[in-house]
Each structure stands twice: as C-alpha cells, then as structure tokens.
Design an enzyme around this catalytic site. Structure first.
Site, PDB file in Angstrom:
ATOM      1  N   HIS A  68     -10.642   3.641   5.609  1.00 15.69           N
ATOM      2  CA  HIS A  68     -10.232   4.379   4.416  1.00 15.69           C
ATOM      3  C   HIS A  68     -10.647   3.662   3.142  1.00 15.69           C
ATOM      4  CE1 HIS A  68      -7.832   6.440   7.372  1.00 15.69           C
ATOM      5  NE2 HIS A  68      -7.167   5.341   7.651  1.00 15.69           N
ATOM      6  N   HIS A 120      -7.315  -1.751  -6.667  1.00 12.17           N
ATOM      7  CA  HIS A 120      -5.855  -1.882  -6.626  1.00 12.17           C
ATOM      8  C   HIS A 120      -5.460  -3.239  -6.067  1.00 12.17           C
ATOM      9  CE1 HIS A 120      -5.473   2.774  -6.412  1.00 12.17           C
ATOM     10  NE2 HIS A 120      -5.529   2.333  -7.652  1.00 12.17           N
ATOM     11  N   THR A 202      -0.985   5.968  -2.949  1.00 14.19           N
ATOM     12  CA  THR A 202      -1.945   7.073  -3.013  1.00 14.19           C
ATOM     13  C   THR A 202      -2.526   7.398  -1.640  1.00 14.19           C
ATOM     14  OG1 THR A 202      -3.820   5.637  -3.477  1.00 14.19           O
ATOM     15  CG2 THR A 202      -2.564   6.442  -5.380  1.00 14.19           C
ATOM     16  N   THR A 203      -2.051   6.731  -0.603  1.00 14.48           N
ATOM     17  CA  THR A 203      -2.442   7.062   0.773  1.00 14.48           C
ATOM     18  C   THR A 203      -1.170   7.210   1.599  1.00 14.48           C
ATOM     19  OG1 THR A 203      -2.494   4.800   1.651  1.00 14.48           O
ATOM     20  CG2 THR A 203      -4.498   5.591   0.549  1.00 14.48           C
TER      21      THR A 203
HETATM   22  S1  BO1 Z   1      -2.373   2.218  -3.110  1.00 23.34           S
HETATM   23  O1  BO1 Z   1      -2.585   1.031  -3.895  1.00 23.34           O
HETATM   24  O2  BO1 Z   1      -1.424   3.168  -3.662  1.00 23.34           O
HETATM   25  N1  BO1 Z   1      -3.765   2.971  -2.903  1.00 23.34           N
HETATM   26  C1  BO1 Z   1      -1.773   1.712  -1.566  1.00 23.34           C
HETATM   27  C2  BO1 Z   1      -1.697   2.639  -0.574  1.00 23.34           C
HETATM   28  C3  BO1 Z   1      -1.200   2.277   0.657  1.00 23.34           C
HETATM   29  C4  BO1 Z   1      -0.769   0.988   0.913  1.00 23.34           C
HETATM   30  C5  BO1 Z   1      -0.853   0.045  -0.104  1.00 23.34           C
HETATM   31  C6  BO1 Z   1      -1.356   0.413  -1.349  1.00 23.34           C
HETATM   32  N2  BO1 Z   1      -0.280   0.776   2.148  1.00 23.34           N
HETATM   33  C7  BO1 Z   1       0.278  -0.389   2.755  1.00 23.34           C
HETATM   34  C8  BO1 Z   1      -0.006  -0.282   4.217  1.00 23.34           C
HETATM   35  C9  BO1 Z   1       0.605  -1.421   4.947  1.00 23.34           C
HETATM   36  C10 BO1 Z   1       0.194  -2.736   4.330  1.00 23.34           C
HETATM   37  C11 BO1 Z   1       0.511  -2.708   2.851  1.00 23.34           C
HETATM   38  C12 BO1 Z   1       0.096  -3.961   2.149  1.00 23.34           C
HETATM   39  O3  BO1 Z   1      -0.127  -1.605   2.233  1.00 23.34           O
HETATM   40  O4  BO1 Z   1       0.535   0.926   4.715  1.00 23.34           O
HETATM   41  O5  BO1 Z   1       0.247  -1.398   6.311  1.00 23.34           O
HETATM   42  O6  BO1 Z   1       0.865  -3.824   4.936  1.00 23.34           O
HETATM   43  O7  BO1 Z   1      -1.207  -4.306   2.470  1.00 23.34           O
HETATM   44 ZN    ZN Z   2      -5.377   2.118  -3.629  1.00 31.50          ZN
END
Ligand code: BO1
Ligand code: ZN
Length: 266
Positions: A68, A120, A202-203
């Site tokens: 992703h 990010h 955002t995911t």
């Molecule tokens: S974001 O910055 O909004 N694009 C974003 C989206 C999803 C995550 C982090 C930032 N997800 C999580 C994962 C976890 C992981 C954690 C930190 O980020 O679902 O598995 O441990 O890395």
């Molecule tokens: Zn992100």
C-alpha cells in the site's frame, strides 16, 4: 489486510464493506481533508519539539513495501511533543502517498490543490503500551504530514530513501536502512507554520484517533526521485502473474463538517 486503491472491489469507496469504521457517517472525523489556506490563526500553536530528529540514530531501521506504501520503520530514539499536542508521542514509522506519471497524489489538499506526494511521520502517544491501546484513545496517534513538491535538482538527503526503492519493488520486500537524522528530510525553514485538525487514519481501519499536523512548506525532490516511486514500486508480489504498479495510493477528500481547522501564526 485486503484493501487497495485502484480496483473497484477494494478501492477506498469499498473499504467500509470490510472495515466498518472506514464507512464515513455524517459528522464523523475522517481524513484527508481540503485545507483552506485562509483558516483561523491560533497564536498558541508553537513549533513542535522534534526530539532526536537531528541526532544520528542507532538501532535497526527497515524500509518495507507493504503493498500500500513504502514504510520506513525507525528505531525508538525519537519523539514529538509541544505545539498543542496532548502529550508526548514516540515516532514509529514514516511512509508516503503518491500519484502516477501524470497525476498528483498527496492525500490532503491546500485550496483544492493536490501536491505530487505526501510524507507521513506516524507517532504514538507514549503512555500507551501498544497500538491497540492507542486506537482506543481519540488522540492516540499524532501524524506529521509533509507535502512533497518537485524541482529539477535531486534532494541528496531524500536519496537515503529513494536509492533504496529498487530493493523493495515488490509487496513484502524489506531492506535494512542505515539510520540517518530524520531532520535532514524536513524543510529547512518555517517549521513553525502548520495546520492542525483532528481526524482519522487515511487507510483501514480508518480509526478516528489522529491529531493531524500538516506543514505549510513542502519538501522538494527531483522529477526522477518522484518517478522512482510512481514507476518502481508494485502493489503485487514478485512472483505474481500480473504486476501492478502502486500508484495513486491516496484516499479521497472527506468533509470537514463542524471541525475546526486551525493554523499556527505566520
Ligand atoms: S496515515 O498516516 O493516516 N496514512 C496511517 C494509516 C494507517 C496506519 C498508520 C498511519 N496504520 C497503523 C498500522 C499498524 C502499525 C501502525 C504504526 O500504523 O495499522 O499496523 O503498527 O506503524
Ligand atoms: Zn499516510
């Protein structure tokens, strides 16, 4: 973990079928959003304190293609606080969102303009023992967002990452990265200028637990560094029957509703 960006059965509009909290309801706090350059200035929003960002870190850093995005998992030596953040947050990882050969791919927009890319830096509130606990706290994560714009000159510091992309071309691939000061990636000036609002991942699982900080001044990289993301990274595994480049890995814009988006003073 079965979500995607570019096929109708698993794209961002279908995420809610598998991940209920990705289905945006009225008045919910989802991300990304469009940022209006003319927002309310809040003089109490001072610069964030980025602890350890200018130190040469030790420890084990890895770069991974998770299908992703490309994720740089950093060691434990960095944290962010101040700037109105409700606590100290330790830095976990950074990753990127990008477009395609002819399309911009930042997640947030400024005055309806999308930048070529967005980085990010993901931080978790230090009082929590694990991510599950942080996802139960409405301010459990603090993400620092940086827009990335394109110029002719290579960004030497960004080369720490872009030069390693060929080692993580396919989903699941992972490579070691020699730790470097994260500050070298960030804008050299005006780090006191940023937008602040409360939103979501955002995911998937799209949890509404993120204090967002979007810096006004972008990071500049070269056209060829950008092209390494849009052309060398695949959302499929190496032995897949069909290879699919990972492009346009951004979620659509969500309504602000009654949220307050503020900006630090200029
Ligand atoms: S974001 O910055 O909004 N694009 C974003 C989206 C999803 C995550 C982090 C930032 N997800 C999580 C994962 C976890 C992981 C954690 C930190 O980020 O679902 O598995 O441990 O890395
Ligand atoms: Zn992100």
């Amino acid at each position: 973990d079965d979500y995607c960006y570019n096929e109708p059965h698993c794209d961002p509009y279908a995420w809610g079928d598998t991940f209920p909290s990705c289905h945006p309801l009225l008045e919910e706090h989802h991300s990304p959003i469009n940022l209006d350059h003319q927002v309310i200035r809040n003089d109490s929003l001072e610069s964030l304190y980025l602890e350890g960002f200018d130190a040469i870190q030790t420890g084990h850093w890895t770069l991974k293609n998770d299908g992703h995005s490309v994720v740089l998992q950093v060691g434990s030596g960095m944290s962010v606080s101040g700037g109105g953040l409700p606590g100290v947050y330790h830095t976990i990882q950074l990753h990127f969102h990008w477009g395609g050969p002819a399309t911009n791919g930042s997640e947030h927009m400024v005055d309806r303009r999308r930048y070529p890319m967005e980085m990010h830096i993901v931080n978790m509130k230090s009082i929590h023992p694990n991510l599950t606990a942080a996802l139960d706290d409405p301010t459990g994560l603090a993400v620092l967002g940086f827009f990335i714009d394109v110029v002719y000159a290579d960004n030497m510091h960004f080369g720490h990452i872009s030069q390693k992309l060929s080692s993580v071309a396919y989903k699941g691939q992972i490579t070691k990265i020699k730790p470097f000061p994260l500050m070298s990636l960030l804008p050299k000036h005006s780090m006191s200028q940023y937008y602040r609002y409360y939103g979501s991942l955002t995911t998937p699982p799209c949890s509404q637990v993120v204090v967002w900080t979007l810096y006004e001044v972008p990071i500049y990289i070269s056209w060829s560094q950008l092209a390494q993301f849009t052309s060398q990274i695949f959302s499929t595994e190496e032995d897949a029957e069909q290879v699919t480049p990972l492009q346009n890995n951004f979620r659509h814009i969500h309504p602000t509703f009654s949220r307050i988006v503020s900006a630090s003073k200029d």
